[in-house]
Design a protein around this motif. Structure first.
Motif, PDB file in Angstrom:
ATOM      1  N   ARG A 179       1.003  -1.159   0.106  1.00 18.48           N
ATOM      2  CA  ARG A 179      -0.096  -0.097   0.017  1.00 18.48           C
ATOM      3  C   ARG A 179       1.010   1.186  -0.028  1.00 18.48           C
ATOM      4  O   ARG A 179       1.873   1.444   0.817  1.00 18.48           O
ATOM      5  CB  ARG A 179      -1.073   0.212   1.254  1.00 18.48           C
ATOM      6  CG  ARG A 179      -1.815  -1.125   1.486  1.00 18.48           C
ATOM      7  CD  ARG A 179      -2.587  -0.975   2.571  1.00 18.48           C
ATOM      8  NE  ARG A 179      -3.502  -1.962   2.986  1.00 18.48           N
ATOM      9  CZ  ARG A 179      -3.710  -2.463   4.313  1.00 18.48           C
ATOM     10  NH1 ARG A 179      -3.357  -1.627   5.269  1.00 18.48           N
ATOM     11  NH2 ARG A 179      -4.551  -3.532   4.547  1.00 18.48           N
ATOM     12  N   GLN A 214      -5.445 -11.973  -7.619  1.00 17.88           N
ATOM     13  CA  GLN A 214      -4.730 -11.024  -7.175  1.00 17.88           C
ATOM     14  C   GLN A 214      -3.085 -11.194  -7.706  1.00 17.88           C
ATOM     15  O   GLN A 214      -2.798 -12.324  -7.870  1.00 17.88           O
ATOM     16  CB  GLN A 214      -4.553 -10.931  -5.466  1.00 17.88           C
ATOM     17  CG  GLN A 214      -5.678 -10.311  -4.916  1.00 17.88           C
ATOM     18  CD  GLN A 214      -5.721 -10.564  -3.467  1.00 17.88           C
ATOM     19  OE1 GLN A 214      -5.321 -11.770  -2.928  1.00 17.88           O
ATOM     20  NE2 GLN A 214      -6.236  -9.741  -2.801  1.00 17.88           N
ATOM     21  N   ALA A 247      -0.761  -6.556  -6.252  1.00 14.83           N
ATOM     22  CA  ALA A 247      -2.000  -5.808  -7.139  1.00 14.83           C
ATOM     23  C   ALA A 247      -3.193  -6.824  -7.485  1.00 14.83           C
ATOM     24  O   ALA A 247      -2.864  -7.931  -7.223  1.00 14.83           O
ATOM     25  CB  ALA A 247      -1.456  -4.951  -8.282  1.00 14.83           C
ATOM     26  N   GLU A 248      -4.094  -6.251  -7.908  1.00 11.94           N
ATOM     27  CA  GLU A 248      -5.187  -6.868  -8.740  1.00 11.94           C
ATOM     28  C   GLU A 248      -4.944  -7.263 -10.048  1.00 11.94           C
ATOM     29  O   GLU A 248      -4.214  -6.395 -10.704  1.00 11.94           O
ATOM     30  CB  GLU A 248      -6.477  -6.112  -8.600  1.00 11.94           C
ATOM     31  CG  GLU A 248      -6.944  -6.038  -7.221  1.00 11.94           C
ATOM     32  CD  GLU A 248      -7.576  -7.291  -6.481  1.00 11.94           C
ATOM     33  OE1 GLU A 248      -7.926  -8.090  -7.002  1.00 11.94           O
ATOM     34  OE2 GLU A 248      -7.417  -7.044  -5.149  1.00 11.94           O
ATOM     35  N   ASP A 285       1.051  -4.748 -14.328  1.00 14.18           N
ATOM     36  CA  ASP A 285       0.690  -3.677 -13.461  1.00 14.18           C
ATOM     37  C   ASP A 285       1.913  -2.664 -13.383  1.00 14.18           C
ATOM     38  O   ASP A 285       1.513  -1.514 -12.936  1.00 14.18           O
ATOM     39  CB  ASP A 285       0.163  -4.150 -12.339  1.00 14.18           C
ATOM     40  CG  ASP A 285       1.104  -4.941 -11.549  1.00 14.18           C
ATOM     41  OD1 ASP A 285       0.717  -5.435 -10.501  1.00 14.18           O
ATOM     42  OD2 ASP A 285       2.300  -4.972 -11.592  1.00 14.18           O
ATOM     43  N   LEU A 343       4.174  -2.721 -11.292  1.00 14.77           N
ATOM     44  CA  LEU A 343       4.900  -2.398  -9.968  1.00 14.77           C
ATOM     45  C   LEU A 343       6.196  -3.139  -9.879  1.00 14.77           C
ATOM     46  O   LEU A 343       6.315  -4.197 -10.445  1.00 14.77           O
ATOM     47  CB  LEU A 343       3.738  -3.357  -8.855  1.00 14.77           C
ATOM     48  CG  LEU A 343       2.571  -2.577  -8.624  1.00 14.77           C
ATOM     49  CD1 LEU A 343       1.530  -3.493  -7.910  1.00 14.77           C
ATOM     50  CD2 LEU A 343       2.718  -1.209  -7.741  1.00 14.77           C
TER      51      LEU A 343
END
Length: 158
Positions: free
Chosen positions: A77, A93, A120-121, A126, A128
């Motif tokens: 987060r 996920q 992440a989903e 994504d 990341l």
């Protein structure tokens, strides 16, 4: 004759280093897990199935992770990792899961989860970043073996 014994001594040392550090490298290495998508969550058995690329027809890296009280479950987060409960895990996920202890060499690999990080989903594209790979014991074992091999070769050629 004296040189032959000396070489044998170096080879014995190399063997001891290999036997000593190889299990540590295998058990502790960051590669001892799967970064991928959660494809199954068993609430009753507390087991999570993670697959690197579920769309791969021939099968990709896949791991079955048994969750225990010692398993660390975290969620990324705002660039920070925060602890979460097992109930937060769900199919779809993106996670990075690592084993703690021995792993069954099967397909999928099976073992106790040491850590599961929810990234992440959805799919892996994504953007990341992966968790940092520090090398751990694998780097130590590789370094020790390279040094030992180099010494054996150097002194064998004299």
């Amino acid at each position: 004759m004296k040189v032959g014994l000396w070489r044998a001594g170096w080879l014995a040392l190399l063997g001891v280093l290999g036997v000593t550090f190889a299990p540590l490298a295998l058990a502790q290495s960051p590669e001892n897990g799967v970064r991928g998508v959660v494809t199954e969550v068993s609430r009753s058995a507390e087991v999570v199935l993670v697959e690197e690329d579920p769309s791969e027809e021939s099968g990709s890296a896949k791991g079955e992770f048994a969750v225990t009280e010692e398993t660390e479950i975290l969620e990324q987060r705002d660039g920070q990792l925060a602890p979460v409960d097992f109930e937060v895990l769900r199919v779809g996920q993106m996670v990075e899961a690592t084993y703690d202890g021995p792993v069954a060499e099967s397909y999928p690999t099976r073992g106790v989860a040491g850590r599961i990080v929810i990234l992440a989903e959805g799919p892996a594209d994504d953007g990341l970043p992966a968790l940092p790979d520090t090398g751990g014991a694998a780097a130590l074992a590789a370094g020790a073996l390279l040094i030992a091999c180099g010494l054996v070769v150097r002194y064998s050629l004299r």
